[in-house]
Design a protein around this motif. Sequence first.
Motif, mmCIF file in Angstrom:
data_model
loop_
_atom_site.group_PDB
_atom_site.id
_atom_site.type_symbol
_atom_site.label_atom_id
_atom_site.label_comp_id
_atom_site.label_asym_id
_atom_site.label_seq_id
_atom_site.Cartn_x
_atom_site.Cartn_y
_atom_site.Cartn_z
ATOM 1 N N TRP A 4 -9.225 -2.941 -4.314
ATOM 2 C CA TRP A 4 -10.139 -2.464 -3.273
ATOM 3 C C TRP A 4 -9.455 -2.558 -1.920
ATOM 4 N N VAL A 5 -9.897 -1.723 -0.999
ATOM 5 C CA VAL A 5 -9.497 -1.818 0.400
ATOM 6 C C VAL A 5 -10.786 -1.919 1.209
ATOM 7 N N ASP A 19 -7.347 3.542 5.317
ATOM 8 C CA ASP A 19 -7.329 4.816 4.600
ATOM 9 C C ASP A 19 -5.923 5.158 4.109
ATOM 10 N N ALA A 22 -5.280 2.912 1.078
ATOM 11 C CA ALA A 22 -6.059 3.390 -0.070
ATOM 12 C C ALA A 22 -5.482 4.683 -0.652
ATOM 13 N N ASN A 23 -5.045 5.573 0.195
ATOM 14 C CA ASN A 23 -4.500 6.854 -0.273
ATOM 15 C C ASN A 23 -3.118 6.709 -0.904
ATOM 16 N N VAL A 28 -7.190 2.786 -6.494
ATOM 17 C CA VAL A 28 -8.040 2.041 -5.572
ATOM 18 C C VAL A 28 -9.489 2.474 -5.792
ATOM 19 N N LYS A 30 -12.234 1.428 -3.853
ATOM 20 C CA LYS A 30 -13.014 1.584 -2.630
ATOM 21 C C LYS A 30 -12.127 1.514 -1.394
ATOM 22 N N SER A 31 -12.514 2.217 -0.390
ATOM 23 C CA SER A 31 -12.008 2.010 0.958
ATOM 24 C C SER A 31 -13.228 2.157 1.846
#
Length: 146
Positions: A4-5, A19, A22-23, A28, A30-31
Motif C-alpha cells: 500500500w501507499v 502517486d 504507486a505507479n 500496489v 492503494k494510493s
Amino acid sequence: MKTWVLYHSKGGNTKKIADVIANELEDVLKSEQIPPAYPPENVALLFLGTGEYAGKPDSKLLEFVRTLNKDRVKNVAVFGTNGKGVAGSAIATVKSLLNEKGINVVDESFCCKGKFFIFANRKSPDSNDINAAKEYAKRVYNSIKA
C-alpha cells in the motif's frame, strides 16, 4: 506481495510522490490520503508519506500511525517532502513511532523538496525528484520481496 501507499498531503507535494511510488510498482493496492477508507491489513510493505510542517509530521498522520500494529503491517518505508529536500525530524518522528510499535521500518527513507507557498521551490518536486522516487520505490520493494 501486498503493498500500500498511504500519505498525508496538505499542498499536494507528498501526494505527487505517493502517486509516483504507486505507479512504479506492479501490485500496489492503494494510493490514498490518510485516513484510508479501511485500515490496512496483512500488508507486507506500506509506503507511508508525510509533509514536514515546522519540523513535524502532520497530526493526522501521527494519529494514523498510532492505529497500526505489527500484526497488520509487516514493513514500512517512510517518505516525505519539505522545504529543504533532506529527511528531517518529521520522517525521524514517524520512524521512531513505528519502531516503538514493533513494526519493521526500512532504514532508507526518501525526501525531496516540495513547493512552498507561491515562490519557494515552485518547480518542486521536479523531474529529478520524480526519478529518484521511482528508484527508491523499486529498491525498497525489491529488498522486501527478496
